[in-house]
Design a protein around this motif. Sequence first.
Motif, PDB file in Angstrom:
ATOM      1  N   GLY A 114       0.835  -1.187   0.000  1.00 21.04           N
ATOM      2  CA  GLY A 114       0.000   0.000   0.000  1.00 21.04           C
ATOM      3  C   GLY A 114       0.877   1.247   0.000  1.00 21.04           C
ATOM      4  O   GLY A 114       1.875   1.316   0.724  1.00 21.04           O
ATOM      5  N   ILE A 115       0.504   2.221  -0.829  1.00 22.80           N
ATOM      6  CA  ILE A 115       1.331   3.421  -1.018  1.00 22.80           C
ATOM      7  C   ILE A 115       0.488   4.689  -0.893  1.00 22.80           C
ATOM      8  O   ILE A 115      -0.580   4.805  -1.502  1.00 22.80           O
ATOM      9  N   ASP A 116       0.999   5.647  -0.120  1.00 20.89           N
ATOM     10  CA  ASP A 116       0.440   6.995  -0.081  1.00 20.89           C
ATOM     11  C   ASP A 116       0.958   7.691  -1.335  1.00 20.89           C
ATOM     12  O   ASP A 116       2.159   7.944  -1.465  1.00 20.89           O
ATOM     13  N   MET A 117       0.074   7.992  -2.268  1.00 15.36           N
ATOM     14  CA  MET A 117       0.489   8.562  -3.552  1.00 15.36           C
ATOM     15  C   MET A 117       1.019   9.984  -3.412  1.00 15.36           C
ATOM     16  O   MET A 117       1.800  10.435  -4.245  1.00 15.36           O
ATOM     17  N   SER A 118       0.631  10.688  -2.355  1.00 17.39           N
ATOM     18  CA  SER A 118       1.124  12.057  -2.143  1.00 17.39           C
ATOM     19  C   SER A 118       2.603  12.067  -1.798  1.00 17.39           C
ATOM     20  O   SER A 118       3.363  12.906  -2.276  1.00 17.39           O
ATOM     21  N   SER A 119       3.015  11.109  -0.943  1.00 14.26           N
ATOM     22  CA  SER A 119       4.412  11.065  -0.510  1.00 14.26           C
ATOM     23  C   SER A 119       5.238  10.048  -1.289  1.00 14.26           C
ATOM     24  O   SER A 119       6.459  10.094  -1.267  1.00 14.26           O
ATOM     25  N   GLY A 120       4.547   9.097  -1.954  1.00 16.70           N
ATOM     26  CA  GLY A 120       5.260   8.025  -2.642  1.00 16.70           C
ATOM     27  C   GLY A 120       5.861   7.008  -1.679  1.00 16.70           C
ATOM     28  O   GLY A 120       6.724   6.229  -2.052  1.00 16.70           O
ATOM     29  N   ARG A 121       5.367   7.013  -0.453  1.00 11.55           N
ATOM     30  CA  ARG A 121       5.910   6.138   0.601  1.00 11.55           C
ATOM     31  C   ARG A 121       4.884   5.068   1.000  1.00 11.55           C
ATOM     32  O   ARG A 121       3.673   5.272   0.866  1.00 11.55           O
ATOM     33  N   PRO A 122       5.373   3.942   1.524  1.00 12.58           N
ATOM     34  CA  PRO A 122       4.452   2.923   2.028  1.00 12.58           C
ATOM     35  C   PRO A 122       3.533   3.498   3.100  1.00 12.58           C
ATOM     36  O   PRO A 122       3.937   4.364   3.876  1.00 12.58           O
ATOM     37  N   ALA A 123       2.299   2.997   3.105  1.00  9.23           N
ATOM     38  CA  ALA A 123       1.313   3.482   4.069  1.00  9.23           C
ATOM     39  C   ALA A 123       0.317   2.365   4.377  1.00  9.23           C
ATOM     40  O   ALA A 123       0.010   1.549   3.503  1.00  9.23           O
ATOM     41  N   PRO A 124      -0.187   2.343   5.598  1.00  4.59           N
ATOM     42  CA  PRO A 124      -1.193   1.330   5.960  1.00  4.59           C
ATOM     43  C   PRO A 124      -2.442   1.450   5.086  1.00  4.59           C
ATOM     44  O   PRO A 124      -2.766   2.526   4.591  1.00  4.59           O
ATOM     45  N   PHE A 125      -3.129   0.319   4.934  1.00  2.78           N
ATOM     46  CA  PHE A 125      -4.374   0.313   4.185  1.00  2.78           C
ATOM     47  C   PHE A 125      -5.395   1.216   4.880  1.00  2.78           C
ATOM     48  O   PHE A 125      -5.492   1.201   6.106  1.00  2.78           O
ATOM     49  N   PRO A 126      -6.159   1.992   4.112  1.00  5.09           N
ATOM     50  CA  PRO A 126      -7.277   2.721   4.706  1.00  5.09           C
ATOM     51  C   PRO A 126      -8.222   1.730   5.399  1.00  5.09           C
ATOM     52  O   PRO A 126      -8.286   0.552   5.015  1.00  5.09           O
ATOM     53  N   ASN A 127      -8.939   2.197   6.391  1.00  4.84           N
ATOM     54  CA  ASN A 127      -9.760   1.311   7.229  1.00  4.84           C
ATOM     55  C   ASN A 127     -10.651   0.365   6.440  1.00  4.84           C
ATOM     56  O   ASN A 127     -10.705  -0.836   6.743  1.00  4.84           O
ATOM     57  N   GLU A 128     -11.380   0.885   5.433  1.00  2.51           N
ATOM     58  CA  GLU A 128     -12.308   0.030   4.698  1.00  2.51           C
ATOM     59  C   GLU A 128     -11.573  -1.046   3.905  1.00  2.51           C
ATOM     60  O   GLU A 128     -12.060  -2.171   3.774  1.00  2.51           O
ATOM     61  N   VAL A 129     -10.385  -0.742   3.411  1.00  2.00           N
ATOM     62  CA  VAL A 129      -9.590  -1.734   2.688  1.00  2.00           C
ATOM     63  C   VAL A 129      -9.028  -2.761   3.678  1.00  2.00           C
ATOM     64  O   VAL A 129      -9.086  -3.965   3.433  1.00  2.00           O
ATOM     65  N   HIS A 130      -8.519  -2.278   4.804  1.00  2.00           N
ATOM     66  CA  HIS A 130      -7.958  -3.184   5.808  1.00  2.00           C
ATOM     67  C   HIS A 130      -9.013  -4.168   6.325  1.00  2.00           C
ATOM     68  O   HIS A 130      -8.733  -5.362   6.469  1.00  2.00           O
ATOM     69  N   THR A 131     -10.212  -3.687   6.564  1.00  2.00           N
ATOM     70  CA  THR A 131     -11.302  -4.553   7.029  1.00  2.00           C
ATOM     71  C   THR A 131     -11.593  -5.632   5.990  1.00  2.00           C
ATOM     72  O   THR A 131     -11.764  -6.811   6.327  1.00  2.00           O
ATOM     73  N   TYR A 132     -11.629  -5.242   4.727  1.00  4.67           N
ATOM     74  CA  TYR A 132     -11.875  -6.187   3.645  1.00  4.67           C
ATOM     75  C   TYR A 132     -10.745  -7.209   3.558  1.00  4.67           C
ATOM     76  O   TYR A 132     -10.991  -8.416   3.424  1.00  4.67           O
TER      77      TYR A 132
END
Length: 158
Positions: A114-132
Motif C-alpha cells: 500500500g502506497i500513499d500517492m502524495s508522498s510516494g511512501r508505504p502506508a497502511p491500508f485505509p480502514n475500509e480496505v484493511h477490514t476487507y
Amino acid sequence: MPQIENPLLKESVQKDWIDYNGHMTDAAYAIVFSMAVDQFMIELGINADFRDKHQYSIYTLETHLCYLAEANEGQALQVKVQLLDYDTKRLHVFFTMENEKGDQLATSEQMLMGIDMSSGRPAPFPNEVHTYVESLGTLHKSLVRPKQAGRTIGIPRK
C-alpha cells in the motif's frame, strides 16, 4: 464477508502476445498477471475514484512467475487469486492462470504494498480496505497453500 470472484479475470490470448515459438510470450504472461492485480485492487475497493479521493494505491514489490504450460492465440484464460498473508500495508498474493478446462498454465506469487500517492511512501491500508483484507484473509486461511508458493530460484546441487 468479502467474496472476490474466482476467476478474478477472464481474458483471451491476443495475436500480438504470440512469439516466434508460436505461443504466448513470457512478457504477455506478466501482462495478464498485471491486469489481474488491477482487478484485485478494484475488488478491494481501490478503483480510480478511490485513488483520486484518498491518494492511495498499491504497488508491486516482487513477482515470481512460473510458466507451467503454453498458451496459444485465441485461447481463453482465467486468473484466480489467493491471499496467502497480509499485514497493515502488505499483501502476499498468489495468482493462478488457467485455460478453459481449469488446467494451470502459469502462476505468479506477488508481494504488494500500500502506497500513499502524495508522498510516494508505504502506508497502511485505509480502514475500509484493511477490514476487507482481514475478512478475505480469514476466508482464504482454510485454502490449501499452492505448491509453487515460496519457491526460490536456484540450481539444485548434490
